[in-house]
Write a protein that holds these residues in place. Structure first.
Motif, PDB file in Angstrom:
ATOM      1  N   VAL A   1      46.451  -3.518 -22.850  1.00 35.44           N
ATOM      2  CA  VAL A   1      46.709  -3.954 -24.226  1.00 35.44           C
ATOM      3  C   VAL A   1      45.385  -3.993 -24.990  1.00 35.44           C
ATOM      4  CG1 VAL A   1      47.675  -5.764 -25.688  1.00 35.44           C
ATOM      5  CG2 VAL A   1      48.634  -5.384 -23.396  1.00 35.44           C
ATOM      6  N   GLY A   2      45.294  -3.228 -26.067  1.00 32.46           N
ATOM      7  CA  GLY A   2      44.082  -3.235 -26.893  1.00 32.46           C
ATOM      8  C   GLY A   2      44.193  -4.314 -27.950  1.00 32.46           C
ATOM      9  N   GLY A   3      43.090  -5.058 -28.160  1.00 36.13           N
ATOM     10  CA  GLY A   3      43.094  -6.126 -29.173  1.00 36.13           C
ATOM     11  C   GLY A   3      43.993  -7.270 -28.751  1.00 36.13           C
TER      12      GLY A   3
ATOM     13  N   PRO B   1      57.062  -2.215 -35.833  1.00 37.35           N
ATOM     14  CA  PRO B   1      57.376  -1.478 -34.602  1.00 37.35           C
ATOM     15  C   PRO B   1      56.119  -0.830 -34.019  1.00 37.35           C
ATOM     16  CG  PRO B   1      58.710  -0.662 -36.453  1.00 37.35           C
ATOM     17  CD  PRO B   1      57.783  -1.695 -36.999  1.00 37.35           C
ATOM     18  N   GLY B   2      56.047  -0.777 -32.702  1.00 42.64           N
ATOM     19  CA  GLY B   2      54.954  -0.047 -32.048  1.00 42.64           C
ATOM     20  C   GLY B   2      53.640  -0.795 -31.980  1.00 42.64           C
ATOM     21  N   THR B   3      53.660  -2.106 -32.176  1.00 48.09           N
ATOM     22  CA  THR B   3      52.411  -2.876 -32.131  1.00 48.09           C
ATOM     23  C   THR B   3      52.159  -3.514 -30.765  1.00 48.09           C
ATOM     24  OG1 THR B   3      53.647  -4.652 -33.225  1.00 48.09           O
ATOM     25  CG2 THR B   3      52.166  -3.348 -34.593  1.00 48.09           C
TER      26      THR B   3
ATOM     27  N   LYS C   1      54.688  -5.302 -28.681  1.00 43.61           N
ATOM     28  CA  LYS C   1      55.456  -6.500 -28.317  1.00 43.61           C
ATOM     29  C   LYS C   1      56.069  -6.368 -26.918  1.00 43.61           C
ATOM     30  CE  LYS C   1      57.758  -6.191 -32.287  1.00 43.61           C
ATOM     31  NZ  LYS C   1      56.940  -5.123 -32.925  1.00 43.61           N
ATOM     32  N   THR C   2      56.684  -5.215 -26.654  1.00 40.59           N
ATOM     33  CA  THR C   2      57.286  -4.994 -25.338  1.00 40.59           C
ATOM     34  C   THR C   2      56.208  -4.952 -24.257  1.00 40.59           C
ATOM     35  OG1 THR C   2      58.981  -3.701 -26.464  1.00 40.59           O
ATOM     36  CG2 THR C   2      58.880  -3.495 -24.072  1.00 40.59           C
ATOM     37  N   LEU C   3      55.113  -4.299 -24.595  1.00 41.52           N
ATOM     38  CA  LEU C   3      53.968  -4.199 -23.676  1.00 41.52           C
ATOM     39  C   LEU C   3      53.485  -5.598 -23.269  1.00 41.52           C
ATOM     40  CD1 LEU C   3      52.204  -1.736 -22.757  1.00 41.52           C
ATOM     41  CD2 LEU C   3      50.714  -2.239 -24.704  1.00 41.52           C
TER      42      LEU C   3
END
Ligand code: ATP
Length: 270
Positions: A19-21, A60-62, A64-66
């Motif tokens: 996870v970046g950031g 989306p795509g930020t 969350k699932t990760l």
């Protein structure tokens, strides 16, 4: 067929290193989800109740699932994902039953983390179409609220959800004892973008001319998922040339491709 709406993963492979950031957000999520599972005695000793449900919201795509998968990995918990929108669109008439099964599965596989993606599909303030689907969606929401109310905060099942429409969520979901910890997951800033670029080029053979600091400037406004797409496209440009490495120019071309495609699809909508 029910396997598709519910995804089950015993301790996912994803870790926070991917996870970046988001370091502040990661710490908040660990406190709310992981520590109650891994050191419940500390909560007990201090006399503090962990939050009941954790809601992640952002575009989306930020990631969350990760994040939800990484916290499940750390807690050595079973990760059980259900998509709110698939539930509503594919399992008409079965929503409430699916929610019951979801929670029963979570109890069987504890310690576990339930992750309800696109929760807005089952819990929006108003249904804008007013069709017959809405009574069914309402029943599904009621079942979810009942399951959450019947839950012990200190148990070994943690509940997470994600949405990109937090403003639309039914207030019943946000009451104390429901989703009472809300964490915003924003689009990455320049430092986070460079970290994300490093993560997604980690396995690539990069030319010495690659300047990820420059690329992170030029990817302003892109999400983690879009930055991942940039890296993949850059790799594909190199593959097509049968090159030995990915160059800075490949990355620049990939930015144009990824951002250009989005402009195209926006235009096609009108
Ligand atoms: P959605 O709301 O569309 O479900 P999301 O916020 O859950 O989106 P993810 O599914 O976690 O987003 O992100 C998609 C992919 O984008 C991830 O699998 C990952 O490869 C990449 N990604 C997104 N954010 C990050 C990040 N912060 N660091 C590294 N990779 C990221």
């Amino acid at each position: 067929s029910r396997v598709r709406v519910m995804e089950l993963d015993e301790s996912p492979e994803v870790t926070f290193e991917y996870v970046g950031g988001l370091s502040g957000e990661i710490e908040e999520i660990r406190e709310a989800v992981e520590y109650p599972l891994t050191m419940p005695e500390v909560f007990e000793r201090i006399g503090v109740e962990p939050p009941k449900g954790i809601l992640l919201h952002g575009p989306p795509g930020t990631g969350k699932t990760l994040l939800a998968k990484a916290v499940a990995h750390n807690a050595k918990a079973t990760f059980i994902r259900m998509s709110g929108s698939e539930l509503v669109h594919k399992y008409i008439g079965e929503g409430a039953q699916m929610v019951r099964e979801l929670f029963s599965l979570a109890r069987d596989r504890a310690p576990s983390i339930v992750f309800i993606d696109e929760i807005d599909a089952i819990g929006t303030t108003r249904t804008n179409d007013g069709t017959s689907g809405s009574a069914e969606v309402q029943r599904t929401l009621m079942q979810l609220l009942a399951e959450m109310d019947g839950f012990d905060n200190r148990g070994d099942v943690r509940i997470m959800a994600a949405t990109n429409r937090v403003d639309m969520l039914d207030a019943a979901l946000l009451r104390p004892g429901r989703f009472d910890r809300i964490i915003e997951i924003p689009v990455p800033d320049i430092i986070a973008r460079e970290e994300i670029l490093k993560i997604h080029t980690r396995k690539m053979n990069l030319s010495p001319d690659v300047n990820l600091a420059e690329i992170s400037v030029l990817t302003e406004g892109l999400t983690g998922a879009q930055i991942q797409a940039v890296c993949r496209e850059a790799g594909m440009f190199a593959v097509r040339k049968s090159a030995f490495e990915v160059t800075n120019q490949d990355l620049l071309d990939a930015i144009n491709k990824v951002t250009g495609e989005e402009h195209d699809s926006e235009e096609r909508m009108f």
